[in-house]
Design an enzyme around this catalytic site. Structure first.
Site, short mmCIF file in Angstrom:
data_model
loop_
_atom_site.label_atom_id
_atom_site.label_comp_id
_atom_site.label_asym_id
_atom_site.label_seq_id
_atom_site.Cartn_x
_atom_site.Cartn_y
_atom_site.Cartn_z
N LYS A 65 0.87 -0.98 0.05
CA LYS A 65 0.02 0.07 -0.06
C LYS A 65 0.78 1.16 0.01
O LYS A 65 0.60 2.28 -0.91
CB LYS A 65 -0.93 0.01 1.31
CG LYS A 65 -1.96 -1.24 1.38
CD LYS A 65 -2.88 -0.95 2.35
CE LYS A 65 -2.23 -1.38 3.75
NZ LYS A 65 -1.83 -2.53 3.96
N THR A 66 1.86 1.29 0.93
CA THR A 66 2.87 2.35 1.03
C THR A 66 3.42 2.75 -0.29
O THR A 66 3.66 3.48 -0.95
CB THR A 66 3.75 2.21 2.17
OG1 THR A 66 3.00 2.02 3.09
CG2 THR A 66 4.56 3.46 2.07
N ASP A 110 -1.30 6.51 6.60
CA ASP A 110 -1.32 5.00 6.93
C ASP A 110 -2.01 4.69 8.04
O ASP A 110 -2.33 5.74 8.87
CB ASP A 110 0.18 4.46 7.14
CG ASP A 110 0.59 2.89 6.81
OD1 ASP A 110 -0.59 2.27 6.49
OD2 ASP A 110 1.46 2.38 7.31
N THR A 159 -5.63 -1.45 6.78
CA THR A 159 -5.98 -2.69 6.63
C THR A 159 -7.31 -3.29 7.27
O THR A 159 -7.63 -4.47 7.14
CB THR A 159 -5.00 -3.57 7.89
OG1 THR A 159 -4.91 -2.90 9.06
CG2 THR A 159 -3.57 -3.45 7.44
N ARG A 218 6.31 -8.07 1.22
CA ARG A 218 7.27 -7.74 2.42
C ARG A 218 7.69 -9.09 3.11
O ARG A 218 8.95 -8.89 3.27
CB ARG A 218 6.17 -6.99 3.67
CG ARG A 218 7.27 -6.56 4.58
CD ARG A 218 6.43 -5.76 5.85
NE ARG A 218 5.72 -4.53 5.27
CZ ARG A 218 4.94 -3.99 5.60
NH1 ARG A 218 4.25 -4.74 6.83
NH2 ARG A 218 4.28 -3.00 5.33
#
Ligand code: ADE
Length: 335
Positions: A65-66, A110, A159, A218
């Site tokens: 997402k980032t 975030d 999330t 990740r």
């Protein structure tokens, strides 16, 4: 041998993290549907010479997402500032960030489901009409003041979309969900990261690491770095399956990518709660984990594998989970 101090090591990790992060569309692997929709949004905004509309991206931790927010800002040619919901706990913090933005600049927030009510309310008007509604003074002397803001873009990430207040959700022009990655995309991500880190790696090792990375970039990047450590210590110049297996053995990562904590959660449901249903709070207490950690980190992948089910009465372990752990379904632990 060069011994690195912990701050040096942390800096090195951060640099790798930054190096591994894609900067342009062509480097961002997978999520094709989202990318093609976003390309249209970007091209249209560029043609109109307008900033991007506010965007919300949701999905499990580690899916990028980032990274997506940074690629978007870069593709638009605008700067980006990043903050997170829990860190923005005073309306004054948000006011100071917003007033210092440039026209077109992106503010990435975030964990935006964790904004305080006051901060979220200030954000509503800022997102809608690019104004800050401030209350100056107290009691009978209090008055309102409107402050014009630059035409910024908010990219929110969460999330837990269900926890987002609906006035906030409604102010995003588009909402995108990031999904778990396909094996082929995971392999491309593993290969790309290994190349950036200067590693030589066999196709079989790429396939193996990708298969055990929980369909999550990740996790893949973390494993690639650990495999590199093991290869370096063993003096192995090229990453083959053997060194990857050695790493998985040491980290206790099984053939599906499950870690000790995942297995502990499944074991607890099966043996302590007869297969469930068990409430998330009770489950968290029984494995000594934070409820949010289970919800954000472990549960999504166990659900994806079909190892647990969420019911209104709690979590249930499925026959697949019993099979994977090698536990027989007896009448004591039958669903
Ligand atoms: N890192 C995080 N997400 C990624 C992606 N989609 N492609 C490549 N690297 C990534």
């Amino acid at each position: 041998m060069i011994v690195k101090t912990p701050p040096e090591q942390q800096k090195e990790e951060e640099t790798f993290e930054a190096n591994l992060r894609p900067k342009v569309w062509d480097e961002y692997i997978g999520q094709e549907k989202i990318k093609s929709n976003l390309r249209v949004i970007i091209d249209a905004a560029k043609k109109r010479q307008e900033p991007l509309e506010h965007l919300l991206v949701y999905g499990n931790s580690g899916l990028g997402k980032t990274t997506l927010a940074y690629v978007l800002a870069n593709e638009m040619g605008f700067g980006i500032q990043a903050c997170s919901g829990p860190a923005l706990n005073q309306p004054g913090d948000l006011a100071s960030i917003l007033t210092n933005l440039q026209d077109g600049e992106v503010l990435f927030i975030d964990e935006c489901h964790r904004l305080s009510r006051q901060v979220a309310e200030m954000l509503y008007s800022a997102m809608e009409d690019f104004k800050l509604h401030l209350i100056v003074g107290k009691g009978p002397m209090a008055r309102t003041m409107d402050l014009d803001l630059p035409r910024f873009t908010i990219i929110g990430a969460t999330t837990r979309i269900a926890l987002l207040p609906s006035p906030l959700r409604n102010r995003f022009g588009s909402i995108f969900q990031l999904n778990f990655y396909e094996q082929a995309d995971m392999e491309k991500i593993v290969q790309r990261s290994a190349t950036i880190l200067g590693m030589e790696i066999s196709p079989a090792a790429v396939q193996l690491i990708a298969a055990r990375s929980r369909s999550t970039p990740r996790v893949a990047n973390r494993i690639v770095k650990r495999v590199r450590d093991f290869a370096q210590v063993a003096g192995v110049p090229r990453i083959e399956e053997a060194i990857a297996h050695k790493t998985f053995g040491a980290l206790e990562i099984d053939e599906l990518g499950l870690e000790p904590e995942d297995r502990k959660i499944l074991q607890a449901i099966i043996t302590k709660f007869q297969g469930g249903p068990v409430g998330i709070q009770t489950l968290a207490a029984s494995v000594s984990e934070e409820q949010d950690t289970i919800l954000d980190i472990y549960e999504p992948f166990l659900l994806q594998l079909g190892f647990i089910q969420r019911t209104s009465r709690g979590r249930i372990a499925t026959p697949r989970a019993y099979k994977h752990l090698g536990v027989a379904q007896t009448k004591d632990n039958l669903i």
